[in-house]
Design a protein around this motif. Structure first.
Motif, PDB file in Angstrom:
ATOM      1  N   ARG A 159     -11.168   4.645   8.970  1.00 62.50           N
ATOM      2  CA  ARG A 159     -12.415   5.176   9.518  1.00 62.50           C
ATOM      3  C   ARG A 159     -13.413   5.535   8.417  1.00 62.50           C
ATOM      4  O   ARG A 159     -14.610   5.397   8.576  1.00 62.50           O
ATOM      5  CB  ARG A 159     -12.123   6.409  10.373  1.00 62.50           C
ATOM      6  N   GLY A 160     -12.943   6.012   7.305  1.00 61.46           N
ATOM      7  CA  GLY A 160     -13.840   6.397   6.225  1.00 61.46           C
ATOM      8  C   GLY A 160     -14.374   5.233   5.412  1.00 61.46           C
ATOM      9  O   GLY A 160     -15.151   5.428   4.470  1.00 61.46           O
ATOM     10  N   GLY A 161     -13.971   4.018   5.770  1.00 59.52           N
ATOM     11  CA  GLY A 161     -14.436   2.836   5.058  1.00 59.52           C
ATOM     12  C   GLY A 161     -13.529   2.397   3.938  1.00 59.52           C
ATOM     13  O   GLY A 161     -13.733   1.336   3.331  1.00 59.52           O
ATOM     14  N   VAL A 162     -12.506   3.195   3.629  1.00 59.26           N
ATOM     15  CA  VAL A 162     -11.551   2.821   2.576  1.00 59.26           C
ATOM     16  C   VAL A 162     -10.629   1.732   3.112  1.00 59.26           C
ATOM     17  O   VAL A 162     -10.155   1.810   4.260  1.00 59.26           O
ATOM     18  CB  VAL A 162     -10.725   4.041   2.122  1.00 59.26           C
ATOM     19  N   CYS A 163     -10.363   0.710   2.298  1.00 62.68           N
ATOM     20  CA  CYS A 163      -9.494  -0.393   2.717  1.00 62.68           C
ATOM     21  C   CYS A 163      -8.151  -0.268   1.995  1.00 62.68           C
ATOM     22  O   CYS A 163      -8.059  -0.461   0.780  1.00 62.68           O
ATOM     23  CB  CYS A 163     -10.159  -1.736   2.392  1.00 62.68           C
ATOM     24  N   SER A 164      -7.126   0.089   2.754  1.00 65.48           N
ATOM     25  CA  SER A 164      -5.789   0.332   2.185  1.00 65.48           C
ATOM     26  C   SER A 164      -5.009  -0.972   2.108  1.00 65.48           C
ATOM     27  O   SER A 164      -4.867  -1.694   3.116  1.00 65.48           O
ATOM     28  CB  SER A 164      -5.018   1.332   3.046  1.00 65.48           C
ATOM     29  N   THR A 165      -4.495  -1.289   0.918  1.00 63.14           N
ATOM     30  CA  THR A 165      -3.778  -2.541   0.693  1.00 63.14           C
ATOM     31  C   THR A 165      -2.503  -2.602   1.525  1.00 63.14           C
ATOM     32  O   THR A 165      -1.712  -1.661   1.559  1.00 63.14           O
ATOM     33  CB  THR A 165      -3.407  -2.697  -0.795  1.00 63.14           C
ATOM     34  N   ILE A 166      -2.330  -3.731   2.195  1.00 59.79           N
ATOM     35  CA  ILE A 166      -1.102  -3.998   2.948  1.00 59.79           C
ATOM     36  C   ILE A 166      -0.185  -4.877   2.108  1.00 59.79           C
ATOM     37  O   ILE A 166       1.008  -4.621   1.992  1.00 59.79           O
ATOM     38  CB  ILE A 166      -1.417  -4.660   4.293  1.00 59.79           C
ATOM     39  N   ILE A 167      -0.763  -5.917   1.506  1.00 59.61           N
ATOM     40  CA  ILE A 167       0.020  -6.819   0.663  1.00 59.61           C
ATOM     41  C   ILE A 167      -0.918  -7.488  -0.340  1.00 59.61           C
ATOM     42  O   ILE A 167      -2.104  -7.676  -0.060  1.00 59.61           O
ATOM     43  CB  ILE A 167       0.770  -7.881   1.519  1.00 59.61           C
ATOM     44  N   SER A 168      -0.411  -7.828  -1.520  1.00 58.42           N
ATOM     45  CA  SER A 168      -1.199  -8.559  -2.519  1.00 58.42           C
ATOM     46  C   SER A 168      -0.272  -9.464  -3.319  1.00 58.42           C
ATOM     47  O   SER A 168       0.963  -9.341  -3.247  1.00 58.42           O
ATOM     48  CB  SER A 168      -1.924  -7.591  -3.456  1.00 58.42           C
ATOM     49  N   THR A 169      -0.864 -10.360  -4.099  1.00 65.23           N
ATOM     50  CA  THR A 169      -0.070 -11.308  -4.901  1.00 65.23           C
ATOM     51  C   THR A 169       0.551 -10.653  -6.134  1.00 65.23           C
ATOM     52  O   THR A 169       1.264 -11.316  -6.884  1.00 65.23           O
ATOM     53  CB  THR A 169      -0.951 -12.499  -5.336  1.00 65.23           C
ATOM     54  N   THR A 170       0.278  -9.362  -6.352  1.00 60.87           N
ATOM     55  CA  THR A 170       0.947  -8.645  -7.459  1.00 60.87           C
ATOM     56  C   THR A 170       2.368  -8.258  -7.074  1.00 60.87           C
ATOM     57  O   THR A 170       3.133  -7.768  -7.901  1.00 60.87           O
ATOM     58  CB  THR A 170       0.162  -7.381  -7.842  1.00 60.87           C
ATOM     59  N   GLY A 171       2.726  -8.437  -5.785  1.00 59.81           N
ATOM     60  CA  GLY A 171       4.066  -8.073  -5.306  1.00 59.81           C
ATOM     61  C   GLY A 171       4.080  -6.814  -4.471  1.00 59.81           C
ATOM     62  O   GLY A 171       5.118  -6.438  -3.914  1.00 59.81           O
ATOM     63  N   TYR A 172       2.952  -6.140  -4.339  1.00 63.92           N
ATOM     64  CA  TYR A 172       2.895  -4.896  -3.568  1.00 63.92           C
ATOM     65  C   TYR A 172       2.927  -5.181  -2.065  1.00 63.92           C
ATOM     66  O   TYR A 172       2.256  -6.096  -1.582  1.00 63.92           O
ATOM     67  CB  TYR A 172       1.619  -4.118  -3.910  1.00 63.92           C
ATOM     68  N   VAL A 173       3.712  -4.368  -1.315  1.00 66.55           N
ATOM     69  CA  VAL A 173       3.737  -4.385   0.147  1.00 66.55           C
ATOM     70  C   VAL A 173       3.813  -2.938   0.620  1.00 66.55           C
ATOM     71  O   VAL A 173       4.646  -2.160   0.140  1.00 66.55           O
ATOM     72  CB  VAL A 173       4.946  -5.175   0.708  1.00 66.55           C
TER      73      VAL A 173
END
Length: 440
Positions: free
Chosen positions: A44-58
């Motif tokens: 809601r505040g406009g912040v986009c929280s990472t779900i997954i990326s090619t760095t290996g983060y989930v």
């Protein structure tokens, strides 16, 4: 890089317990191929929280039910989310960059309990800069007589590009055709002379834009420049004359048909092919002059030109899997008379020629005006004439100059007589004065 574009579908629908696959497309520059790709959800505040990326983060909430596959050679990455819940409804971003504020596009995902949710497919089509692409839009209703159209997706709408009723957007004039396929209900879209800005998301549709329906999206990527030479787009002919149109194709390609067609209002009518076909309205006026497979060229000559021949033409080569086209524009000039009547000829002040401008045996001279066979020139003593003077043939120049000279005689002759009388009177008066002085 060709461009720094990133695009993908803006809306996606899934069902509870099911899965969705979202495709993001990007220009295949070295930076884009190697940079981090990510998928995040906007809060809601406009912040986009990472779900997954090619760095290996989930993220914790998505462990075991989300995946990201990057295919850099195709300039695309796919995000798959499974075991969907209603809480997954929301706005997402797919993007490229070290942070989630870099290059990105939005996706509005709706998860419903309706088992009949429609899954749309996205086809990836790649074409080279200045080259061409072909898209075959699937059959939806083989009996429908409604218009077929091609539009560009963006901003929650689809901007019309071309349709089978003759509409073509201004920026696509002469370089797109949309052709229904006989009895199948499908239709073929051909786009040539591809530009960087053509990269984007498109839709095949049937009916009116206000109530269109389509199950297919097309992602068009424009990559590096074509290895084929850039064709001269503009040819100029004269009414009654002829013009040679040189067409290029891949010399390594195997084509079933090579042809020339006339483009009008989003369709291209076949005029001639290299198998011997000639449209009956052009018989005796169009023919193949040469064809060189090794050089990847063929030449078509259009003769007995008419004003109505002006417009766009396409060179084409096709086989079962692909069709390559390139546009040519023909301008027709009205035939103009190369002669001038004496009454409208440009008058030139004549000055006697000096020895430095004397004519040679291959030249003719008329009081300071010279011409040489095949080339017109003026003496350095002459004032500059208007351009119309130089369109006149040598014979006409000689005739007009002689005519001008004859018109000057009635003016020059009395002046010469008067000059002689003044000179004689001056001499007599001078002699009388001398005799008078001697008498003193």
């Amino acid at each position: 890089p060709v461009s720094s574009t990133l695009y993908g579908p803006s809306f996606l629908t899934g069902e509870v317990g099911g899965s969705i696959t979202h495709q993001c497309f990007y220009s295949t520059s070295p930076a884009n191929r190697h940079d981090r790709k990510y998928w995040c959800k906007v809060a809601r505040g406009g912040v986009c929280s990472t779900i997954i990326s090619t760095t290996g983060y989930v993220s914790k909430d998505h462990q075991g039910r989300v995946s990201l596959q990057d295919i850099p050679q195709n300039g695309t990455f796919l995000v798959t989310m499974a075991e969907l819940t209603k809480r997954d409804t929301g706005i997402y971003r797919c993007g490229i960059g070290d942070t989630n504020r870099g290059l990105f596009v939005y996706l509005n995902l709706t998860v419903s309990a309706d088992a009949g949710a429609v899954v749309q497919t996205t086809e990836l089509v790649q074409g080279q800069l200045h080259g061409s692409v072909m898209v075959l839009c699937p059959a939806e209703d083989t009996q429908s007589r409604e218009k077929r159209f091609w539009c560009r997706v963006g901003g929650g709408s689809c901007l019309p590009i071309a349709d089978t009723h003759g509409y073509v957007a201004k920026s696509y004039q002469g370089r797109i055709s949309i052709t229904p396929q006989a009895s199948s209900g499908a239709f073929k879209v051909l786009i040539n002379d591809l530009k960087k800005e053509d990269s984007g998301l498109y839709r095949c549709g049937t009916g009116r834009l206000s109530s269109w329906h389509s199950l297919q999206l097309v992602a068009l990527q424009v990559t590096a420049a074509s290895t084929l030479p850039r064709r001269p787009k503009l040819f100029i002919g004269t009414v009654g004359g002829s013009v040679s149109l040189k067409c290029h194709h891949d010399p390594e390609g195997s084509y079933e048909k090579k042809y020339l067609c006339r483009w009008r209002a989003g369709s291209c009518s076949l005029l001639l092919d290299l198998d011997g076909f000639v449209d009956k309205s052009y018989r005796g006026r169009v023919q193949t002059a040469s064809s060189e497979q090794e050089g990847g060229t063929y030449t078509v000559v259009l003769s007995q030109l008419r004003e109505e021949d002006a417009g766009w033409y396409w060179c084409g080569a096709r086989n079962r899997h692909a069709e390559h086209t390139s546009p040519l524009k023909l301008l027709i000039q009205k035939e103009t008379c190369s002669c001038q009547q004496p009454a409208t000829a440009t008058l030139v002040k004549l000055t006697p020629a000096s020895p430095a401008t004397s004519s040679t045996p291959t030249e003719r001279s008329t009081t300071g005006l010279m011409y040489t066979a095949g080339t017109h020139s003026t003496s350095s003593l002459l004032p500059t004439a208007s351009p119309s003077t130089f369109r006149t043939s040598p014979g006409s120049i000689y005739h007009e100059s002689s005519s001008d000279e004859s018109h000057l005689l009635p003016v020059v002759l009395p002046a010469l007589v008067l000059l002689v009388l003044i000179t004689v009177t001056f001499l007599i008066l001078t002699k009388m004065k001398l005799q008078k002085e001697r008498g003193k």
